[in-house]
Design an enzyme around this catalytic site. Structure first.
Site, short mmCIF file in Angstrom:
data_model
loop_
_atom_site.label_atom_id
_atom_site.label_comp_id
_atom_site.label_asym_id
_atom_site.label_seq_id
_atom_site.Cartn_x
_atom_site.Cartn_y
_atom_site.Cartn_z
N HIS A 75 -3.09 58.04 34.82
CA HIS A 75 -2.25 57.92 35.81
C HIS A 75 -2.81 60.02 36.32
O HIS A 75 -2.09 59.88 36.96
CB HIS A 75 -0.86 58.06 35.47
CG HIS A 75 -0.18 56.85 35.43
ND1 HIS A 75 -1.09 55.45 36.32
CD2 HIS A 75 0.03 56.13 35.06
CE1 HIS A 75 -0.17 54.59 35.67
NE2 HIS A 75 0.47 54.44 35.01
N ASP A 107 1.72 48.01 27.08
CA ASP A 107 2.61 47.55 27.77
C ASP A 107 2.40 45.60 28.81
O ASP A 107 3.81 45.89 29.68
CB ASP A 107 3.02 48.57 28.74
CG ASP A 107 1.73 49.50 29.84
OD1 ASP A 107 1.15 49.00 30.01
OD2 ASP A 107 2.47 50.51 30.10
N ASP A 115 -4.18 48.65 30.63
CA ASP A 115 -2.69 48.84 30.46
C ASP A 115 -2.38 47.95 31.49
O ASP A 115 -3.53 47.92 32.56
CB ASP A 115 -2.72 50.31 30.66
CG ASP A 115 -1.18 51.32 30.91
OD1 ASP A 115 -1.17 51.61 29.19
OD2 ASP A 115 -0.43 51.31 31.86
N HIS A 157 -0.47 48.71 33.99
CA HIS A 157 -0.42 50.04 35.09
C HIS A 157 -1.96 49.75 35.73
O HIS A 157 -3.33 50.49 34.70
CB HIS A 157 0.13 51.48 35.12
CG HIS A 157 1.92 50.69 34.90
ND1 HIS A 157 1.56 50.83 33.45
CD2 HIS A 157 2.89 50.87 35.08
CE1 HIS A 157 3.84 50.82 33.10
NE2 HIS A 157 3.95 50.52 34.66
ZN LIG Z 1 0.79 51.59 31.46
#
Ligand SMILES: [Zn+2]
Ligand SMILES: [Zn+2]
Lengths: 625, 451
Positions: B113, B242, B153, B155
């Site tokens: 991120h 995740d 991931d 996200h």
């Molecule tokens: Zn993540």
């Protein structure tokens, strides 16, 4: 009464134990070729001896060594015997162990067939997770069925090992219980039962399997040996206690060696390292111990006076184990190594084109100076007069001939060979430190501020050490020391070793569990909120003391926390508990031993001198190490 | 699975057992404890062909090749971040020097991120470890290497996307839970990269409830064909875990088996752990299965002890949505060169965009204006103006000039002029120049007196 007061009482107890009567300690190392003996008293070596080992007659060899060292002394003096043998080591390396029926409880994970263990494992259902929670139960009918299969063959040992059994030993204990029940009703049972969690509190399921398998496979042999030793030494000899040497340089009782025989593997090399550690003058500096033999050179490391251990455990034959062991590296370089000439590669034309020597890894036989066929590094040393051994003229002629073929005069050739030896040794030592310094660490602190393990001192053992160690020290720009009694350093090490015992405590306050696998202990934490790192340490220390008592350790003063982890458990942005892992150990320190008064000043940094006036045979032995 | 598939794998494992973002934060000391326990107990480090390595510590130069840290790298980045970044560099070196066939960096904290401009920490990330690895690879082993990053991931890998937004040398595929249902709220199919790298950013938003079936469908039907087309020199998997059914922060249903199958099919050269906060239920098993799969070993029994079976089976409407998304992206990939870029980026000389970026971890709001020169020769300079404020604090304003690799002389001259001009201009507290080709990073701070 709170735990703190209990601790105090226990402290009292151990100071009473300090009143040990000082007596003679006799160290004996029964090696493959020779059996060495050393008698020490009050921290000084009284006598050493070396006799040839009679194969398969360990007791005779032991007795012979004992007699030769006690010759001049009063035969009736009371002594403590520390014994190192190759019994288990050889049984494992020669694959002469007894048959073992291995039951594994692997649960999910890597397939057991992929482990390439070298022995068969029968798989039971059931599984335990990383926090020691039971995920799947044992199927007792299946257990009975498998055990019955194992009992079909007579006289077989049993090893039971579960994944994560060090966090929860209940499955292993359950299988043992069922096996015991079957003895009463069905058969006369297994000859020996090894449970994984009792042999090590450390993780690593495949290693725990191998450790338990090996333990069961050498148990009968070790028990037989213990019987003989007990019988011989309780009759006529004034032996007060008998200890066996372990791979971690500590000792264990004869009694315990029947339960955990696998710990006696590789005790010979450990004895040498402990011997070096006990004989060296500057005991607290970082040291590299270099034991130069005829075929190989062993490199061991001490940091701040304490030996460095293998990361997980000993490796023996094809087996990786959890047996605590001293770290040592063996390289194929020694006094009798083969001498090759490296061919210049084409892109080196124009550079210095003097031939480059490469030594080892093979041994060619005895040096030319002693009647051999091919030149060795020893011959180079003899030719240059650095070592007085055998026939110097013969060595010089052989070196001259060898040099002539590649266009070098005898002196240059000999010097180049010596230089190559020192270079290769230095590279090997540097590689050892490179390896140790890059071993994985798991905290930012350790990664950013690594402990200084670099050596300040080289301690040399073995015949060729007197020639090569000073040169190695010069190349590495550090001090050096050649040990007296290096021929019997192993026996001195055996005598100087002390009992060791370690326990692993794992506490999980969220689950409210405490386990100490080595002690078969799985208990509950009554006050989960109040349980902190101090209590974890205290409990671990107490268990180590208890363990020590089981092992007949009288000197319990020196219990140390050797490893420690503690974690906050966070679930959904809240702290729900703590996890502690503490390893406590009765320190495997050595008794400090000196060769004789005034020796230290004379030998540290002194010029190497060779003892003269010995028969040729003895000299040969000395130089070969 | 025969022994012919055996690969030598380097594991760079650094759980940072003494570091946490804060005491009750999910990015905590304990995060990789159970993974360590599982890997050691399984004996994976004794398996021939799997070797563990200690990470190196990245230096500021290596970070400055990727990021513009405001006010400075040393003030934003902690030692733990430098170790995590260093670990990815170690992994890359192991592969490129031929010591291992593949490397797996299991490190924390994560990085995907983290954008190019860094004012602080967002989504638990401060610096982008994969991007630092990529720039290290190109700097050390060849500027022309073609690199593919597949971010799995849960996200959106928005930081990595931002860094390689206009970089034609990097293909970035992010497979994640739909941004309408999860942080950071981006990663839609229409985000396809900058003017010179259009189509090199591929976002695969998946509906909540997507499991192994959907993930493997994306891989087989979309990712592998695209990789076959793109022909990367190196494939990197940003392996956040995740997307696991037990993760507390997301709603995906991937299993350890699913992840291992993905790994076997993707055959990445480098794998970097990203997020994943089901530290007991997922990470130990996913990491073990992944390691087995990378090494070409049988992973069929590496399953979660609490495996819920049918409960996590992918629902039919989820499957339909996955198919629709994949279909759309297949078409986009095939027709990527037919797109009229003028309609998207304008016909002028400069493309400009404005964004607001929220740093959830540090509570920072950043307002960013970015200009990219639309050059017919190279990928053009980028000029970024960025203001960041924490709560009611002072707004820090920074300007950064980015010179791409393989820059044309005209763009290079203009970029130099831009930098000079920015230095003179009032209002910027900090001015930076990042020159990828020449490996130069310049930083200037406005003296308070000249304001
Ligand atoms: Zn993540
Ligand atoms: Zn240009």
């Amino acid at each position: 009464m709170g735990p703190v007061r209990k601790f105090y009482q226990w402290k009292q107890l151990i100071s009473n134990c300090r009143k040990v009567c000082f007596m003679y300690i006799l160290g004996i190392d029964v090696g493959g070729t020779n059996t060495d003996a050393a008698l020490i008293k009050d921290g000084a070596v009284q006598a050493v001896a070396k006799v040839p080992t009679k194969h398969h007659h360990l007791i005779d060899s032991t007795l012979a060594a004992l007699d030769s060292v006690l010759q001049e002394q009063d035969k009736d003096i009371p002594f403590q015997l520390h014994l190192s043998t190759t019994l288990s080591t050889n049984a494992i390396i020669e694959e002469q162990g007894d048959p073992v029926f291995v039951l594994g409880i692997p649960g999910p994970g890597m397939r057991i067939e992929e482990l390439n263990l070298g022995f068969d494992v029968e798989v039971l259902t059931g599984s335990i997770d990383h926090r020691g929670r039971e995920v799947a139960r044992l199927n007792s009918r299946e257990v009975r069925q498998k055990l019955a299969e194992g009992l079909v063959s007579k006289d077989v040992g049993l090893a039971v090992v579960g994944k994560f059994s060090h966090r929860n030993p209940s499955h292993e204990l359950e299988v043992k219980k069922i096996a015991r029940e079957m003895v009463n009703t069905e058969t006369d049972g297994f000859r020996h039962i090894s449970l994984g969690h009792r042999l090590s509190g450390l993780p690593n399921f495949p290693r725990r399997l191998a450790t338990s398998f090996l333990n069961a496979s050498v148990a009968r042999r070790q028990a037989g040996f213990a019987d003989m030793v007990e019988e011989l030494f309780t009759k006529g000899r004034n032996v007060k206690r008998i200890y066996l040497l372990k791979a971690d340089g500590g000792t264990m009782t004869l009694k315990d060696s029947r339960v955990r025989p696998v710990e006696t593997i590789l005790s010979g090399p450990a004895a040498s390292i402990m011997g070096a550690g006990s004989l060296m003058t500057h005991k607290d500096v970082n040291t590299v111990i270099v034991d130069i033999g005829g075929t190989t050179t062993d490199i061991a490391v001490q940091v701040g006076g304490l030996p460095v251990f293998q990361r997980q455990g000993a490796e023996i034959g094809r087996h990786k184990t959890l047996v605590p062991a001293l770290f040592a590296r063996s390289i194929g370089l020694g006094g009798d190594s083969e001498v090759h000439v490296a061919h210049e590669s084409k892109n080196h034309i124009g550079s210095n084109n003097s031939p480059k020597f490469v030594l080892g890894p093979r041994r060619v036989g005895v040096p030319v100076a002693l009647g051999g066929e091919k030149i060795t590094p020893t011959d180079a040393a003899v030719a240059l007069g650095l070592a007085a051994l055998g026939d110097q003229k013969r060595a010089q002629r052989a070196i001259a001939e060898f040099g002539h073929e590649i266009g070098l005069d005898a002196k240059t050739a000999a010097k180049s060979i010596i230089g190559a030896f020192v270079n290769q040794l230095k590279t090997a030592v540097c590689e050892v430190y490179q390896y140790l310094e890059t071993r994985p660490v798991y905290t930012v602190t350790e990664l950013l501020a690594p402990k200084d393990i670099r050596p300040r001192l080289i301690v040399g053992l073995g015949g060729p050490a007197e020639v090569f160690i000073p040169m190695l020290a010069k190349a590495m720009d550090i001090s050096w020391e050649i040990l007296p009694h290096y021929q019997e350093a192993n026996a001195v090490g055996a005598a100087a070793s002390r009992p060791t015992a370690a326990v692993t405590l794992h506490a999980d306050t969220a689950l409210g569990t405490v386990t100490v696998p080595e002690m078969d202990y799985a208990g509950e934490i009554t006050d989960s909120r109040g349980f902190n790192i101090d209590q974890a340490r205290l409990q671990a220390t107490k268990w180590a003391a208890k363990r020590g008592k089981q092992f007949d350790i009288t000197d319990l003063e020196d219990i140390a926390i050797i490893e420690e982890e503690s974690f906050n458990m966070v679930r959904g942005f809240h702290r729900t508990g703590r996890i502690f892992m503490i390893r406590a150990q009765v320190r495997p320190g050595v008794r400090r031993v000196s060769a004789s008064k005034g020796w230290a000043d004379e030998h540290l940094q002194s010029k190497p001198t060779l003892r003269r006036g010995q028969s040729q045979d003895q000299k040969q032995e000395e130089f070969h190490g | 699975m025969g022994s012919t598939n055996r690969k030598k794998v380097g594991l760079v494992f650094f759980p940072a057992f003494d570091w946490a973002i804060s005491s009750d934060h999910p990015e905590r000391e304990e995060r990789l404890l159970y993974t360590r326990d599982q890997i050691v107990e399984e004996g994976l480090l004794d398996v021939p062909g799997i070797e563990e390595f200690r990470p190196t510590v990245a230096d500021e130069n290596q970070i400055d090749r990727v990021h513009v840290c405001v006010p400075s790298t040393s003030e934003v980045v902690t030692k733990s971040h430098m170790i995590a970044a260093g670990g990815t560099i170690t992994a890359a070196d192991l592969v490129f020097t031929g010591q291992v066939d593949r490397a797996f960096a299991v490190l924390r904290p994560p990085g995907h991120h983290a954008n190019r401009i860094v004012h602080g920490s967002r989504g638990f990330c401060t610096i982008n470890t994969e991007a630092i690895m990529v720039e290290h690879i190109r700097h050390t082993y060849g500027p022309h290497l073609r690199i593919a990053i597949v971010d799995t991931d849960a996200h959106h890998g928005d930081g990595t996307q931002d860094i390689f937004y206009n970089d034609p040398g990097v293909l970035h595929i992010s497979i994640h839970q739909d941004g309408r249902t999860l942080y950071p709220g981006s990663g839609f199919t229409n985000e396809r990269g900058g003017p010179k790298a259009y189509g090199h950013t591929i976002n695969v938003p998946l509906p909540p409830g997507t499991g192994d079936e959907g993930l493997l469908y994306v891989l087989n039907e979309l990712v592998l064909p695209i990789l076959a087309d793109y022909q990367p020199d190196i494939v990197i998997n940003a392996a956040g875990q995740d997307n696991h059914y037990s993760d507390p922060l997301t709603n995906m249903n991937v299993t350890a088996q699913g992840y291992a199958q993905l790994t076997e099919l993707l055959a990445p050269d480098l794998v970097v752990l990203e997020g994943g906060y089901s530290i007991e239920g997922a990470l130990p098993y996913v990491n073990a299965a992944l390691l087995l799969a990378l090494a070409g070993l049988d992973y069929s029994q590496a399953v979660e002890p609490d495996f819920p079976g049918d409960k996590i089976r992918q629902r039919p409407q989820v499957t339909e949505t996955v198919k629709t998304v994949v279909g759309e992206l297949q078409n986009m990939w095939v027709s990527r060169r037919d797109v009229d870029l003028g309609r998207i980026f304008g016909e002028g000389h400069i493309f400009e965009r404005q964004r607001s970026i929220y740093y959830d971890t540090d509570g920072i709001v950043e307002e960013q204006k970015e200009q990219i020169r639309l050059c017919s020769v190279c990928s053009g300079w980028r000029f970024i103006q960025s203001g960041a404020s924490r709560g009611f604090g002072r707004t820090t304003i920074a300007a950064a000039v980015l010179i791409p690799r393989h820059v044309c002389s005209e763009c290079e001259n203009q970029a130099q002029d831009l930098y000079e001009a920015a230095l003179k201009k009032r209002g910027f507290h900090y001015v930076y120049l990042q020159d990828a080709g020449n490996d130069i990073f310049l930083k200037a701070q406005r003296k308070s007196g000249t304001k």
